[in-house]
Design a protein around this motif. Structure first.
Motif, short mmCIF file in Angstrom:
data_model
loop_
_atom_site.label_atom_id
_atom_site.label_comp_id
_atom_site.label_asym_id
_atom_site.label_seq_id
_atom_site.Cartn_x
_atom_site.Cartn_y
_atom_site.Cartn_z
N PRO A 209 24.85 28.80 83.93
CA PRO A 209 25.42 27.76 83.47
C PRO A 209 24.77 27.09 84.45
O PRO A 209 25.52 26.38 85.87
N ILE A 210 23.37 26.22 84.47
CA ILE A 210 23.75 25.08 85.27
C ILE A 210 23.78 24.09 85.22
O ILE A 210 24.19 23.30 83.80
N GLU A 211 26.02 23.67 86.45
CA GLU A 211 26.63 22.67 85.55
C GLU A 211 26.32 20.73 86.05
O GLU A 211 25.12 21.24 87.02
N GLY A 212 26.87 19.90 85.13
CA GLY A 212 26.15 18.85 85.70
C GLY A 212 25.51 18.14 84.60
O GLY A 212 25.43 18.42 83.17
N ASN A 213 24.75 17.42 84.69
CA ASN A 213 24.56 16.27 83.70
C ASN A 213 23.36 16.67 83.32
O ASN A 213 22.10 17.40 83.93
N SER A 214 22.04 15.95 82.22
CA SER A 214 20.98 16.93 81.18
C SER A 214 20.86 15.19 81.06
O SER A 214 20.98 14.47 80.49
N ASP A 417 13.78 24.04 84.67
CA ASP A 417 14.97 24.27 85.50
C ASP A 417 15.20 24.21 87.07
O ASP A 417 14.30 25.01 86.55
N PRO A 441 18.73 19.72 83.13
CA PRO A 441 19.61 19.71 84.40
C PRO A 441 18.98 18.73 85.38
O PRO A 441 17.94 18.58 86.14
N VAL A 445 20.57 22.79 91.99
CA VAL A 445 22.23 24.29 92.10
C VAL A 445 21.37 24.53 94.02
O VAL A 445 19.28 24.59 94.25
#
Length: 478
Positions: A209-214, A417, A441, A445
């Protein structure tokens, strides 16, 4: 096996493979074998002049696949001549090195590094940018192109060249000696293991997963062509009203940032201040960021324009004024130097570029170095490069670990993304409301490519440099 020695058959098959490699009507598997017939042709000592003429015709015909208004045939001819000359020279150099210095420089590695370095130089220095990269042929292979995060598109091209060179070397040995040498067997095995390893890497990466805000972002496009709004003031006003209405619609659908297509609105210089105030009022009213891309006529009776974007914050302030920096050959716009900036927002770091800017590795590198998490790209394409050009931008996002939001007239608008996964698209040629709103996101990354750049090219310089040194020492001894 005698068919592999016939020059016209080699040129025909090579032309067929190369003609459908990259751009529209792309057949990805052809890239891995497209250069084998030409390598075989020069190995057999056939006419370089004939090869040159054939490659010019092949490259011109291949580029004709993207011909449609406003892309004219003379550009295809120019590109074909340029590519034909470069390819012929490189094949001739490879063959001379293979004949005279194969013990000092591996024909297979030498071929792959030589072509990759020249491709990289073109992507950095020529007006065609990344359009000549063989890696573009693999854009739809999402698993494989994850490796762009390791070594960029140049690394993918290197792998394709390496496979072509290894297969041709093994084929020629088998035809001549009815067996394949140990070094050639090792080269084939290495290529296979590289492909398996990179495919495994890509498969695993796509599960993370791409963590952080979207946030929700919106793209707004109009079906009115620039020429139409330039010639007809009534249509121009209709187009302006339409863009503002669709911006409000995107905001009502939840978009926090709304991106217009390139040259979405034509505005006269004397009306520019009031126009920008209107955008600022809308941004404050809807509490959205607006990346407003528009054009200003610079000459009264000549189609010559200023191509820019104004990024207006949700408080109505101007975050950035940016002019298109990487201008395609023949495009009638002025060149105003602009600084690439990353805007720190409450959702993360973001940046903007205009269309062809993202075809220059120099410019995309700057976006990455500044740490952007999302790049907004107002764009204007034509039917001949739809959806290829938008997908190319997604490859830049994989390299640099950034999400891409590309709003395009005349093509697919797309939101991707940092893994190049499609979050949403809107096709210009389908019936729709011209508004796309999706979540994406906003956190960058980390990628090896963003840290080390085109390190495969660096290895190529080292390899060919040391090989040339050995050749120099050998010639002095002789």
């Amino acid at each position: 096996m005698k068919y592999f020695n016939q020059k016209w058959l080699l040129l025909f098959v090579g032309g067929l493979f190369l003609g459908f490699t990259g751009m529209n009507w792309n057949i990805p598997i052809f890239a891995w074998i497209s250069l084998i017939p030409f390598l075989r042709y020069v190995r057999l000592g056939y006419s370089i002049r004939t090869l040159l003429m054939a490659l010019i015709i092949i490259q011109t015909a291949s580029t004709m696949r993207i011909i449609s208004e406003p892309f004219h045939i003379w550009i295809a001819i120019f590109s074909g001549v340029q590519a034909g000359i470069v390819f012929t020279i490189l094949l001739w150099i490879w063959n001379q090195v293979r004949i005279k210095f194969s013990k000092q420089i591996s024909p297979t590695l030498g071929f792959a590094f030589l072509f990759t370095i020249v491709e990289w130089i073109g992507a950095y220095c020529s007006k065609l940018g990344v359009w000549g990269m063989l890696a573009n042929s693999q854009i739809n292979n999402l698993i494989l192109i994850q490796s762009a995060s390791l070594f960029g598109a140049t690394g993918i091209s290197f792998l394709i060249y390496l496979v072509n060179g290894s297969l041709e070397q093994s084929l020629s040995e088998f035809i001549t000696h009815s067996k394949i040498s140990k070094p050639s067997q090792y080269a084939l095995i290495s290529c296979f293991l590289l492909l398996v390893g990179l495919s495994f890497y890509g498969s695993v990466r796509l599960t993370l997963p791409i963590e952080g805000n979207s946030i929700k972002v919106g793209t707004v496009t109009s079906k009115m062509e620039i020429q139409t709004i330039w010639e007809d003031s009534i249509q121009n006003q209709k187009n302006t009203d339409l863009i503002f209405a669709r911006t409000k619609q995107a905001a009502d659908e939840g978009a926090k940032v709304v991106v217009w297509n390139e040259g979405a609105i034509l505005i006269q210089r004397k009306e520019e201040d009031s126009f920008l105030k209107k955008i600022a009022t809308l941004a404050k009213e809807k509490e959205i960021e607006i990346v407003a891309a528009y054009i200003v006529p610079l000459k009264e009776h000549e189609f010559f324009l200023e191509n820019q974007l104004h990024w207006i914050g949700k408080d109505g302030s101007t975050r950035q004024v940016y002019f298109k920096q990487f201008i395609p050959p023949g495009e009638p716009i002025s060149h105003n130097p602009s600084e690439i900036r990353v805007i720190a927002t409450e959702w993360g770091k973001m940046s903007a570029a205009i269309c062809y800017d993202f075809d220059s590795l120099q410019l995309t590198k700057t976006h990455s170095e500044l740490g952007t998490g999302v790049t907004f790209i107002p764009a204007s394409d034509w039917k001949g490069i739809n959806p290829f050009h938008t997908e190319m931008a997604a490859l830049r996002g994989i390299e640099n670990g950034t999400s891409i939001v590309r709003s395009a007239r005349g093509a697919i608008s797309g939101v991707y993304d940092a893994y190049g996964r499609v979050k949403g698209t809107l096709d210009y040629y389908e019936e729709n409301d011209g508004v796309l709103v999706v979540s994406v996101p906003t956190v960058a990354v980390k990628t090896l490519y963003s840290k080390l750049g085109n390190w495969v090219v660096g290895l190529g310089y080292l390899y060919l440099g040391f090989g040339s040194l050995f050749v120099f020492v050998l010639k002095n001894k002789n």
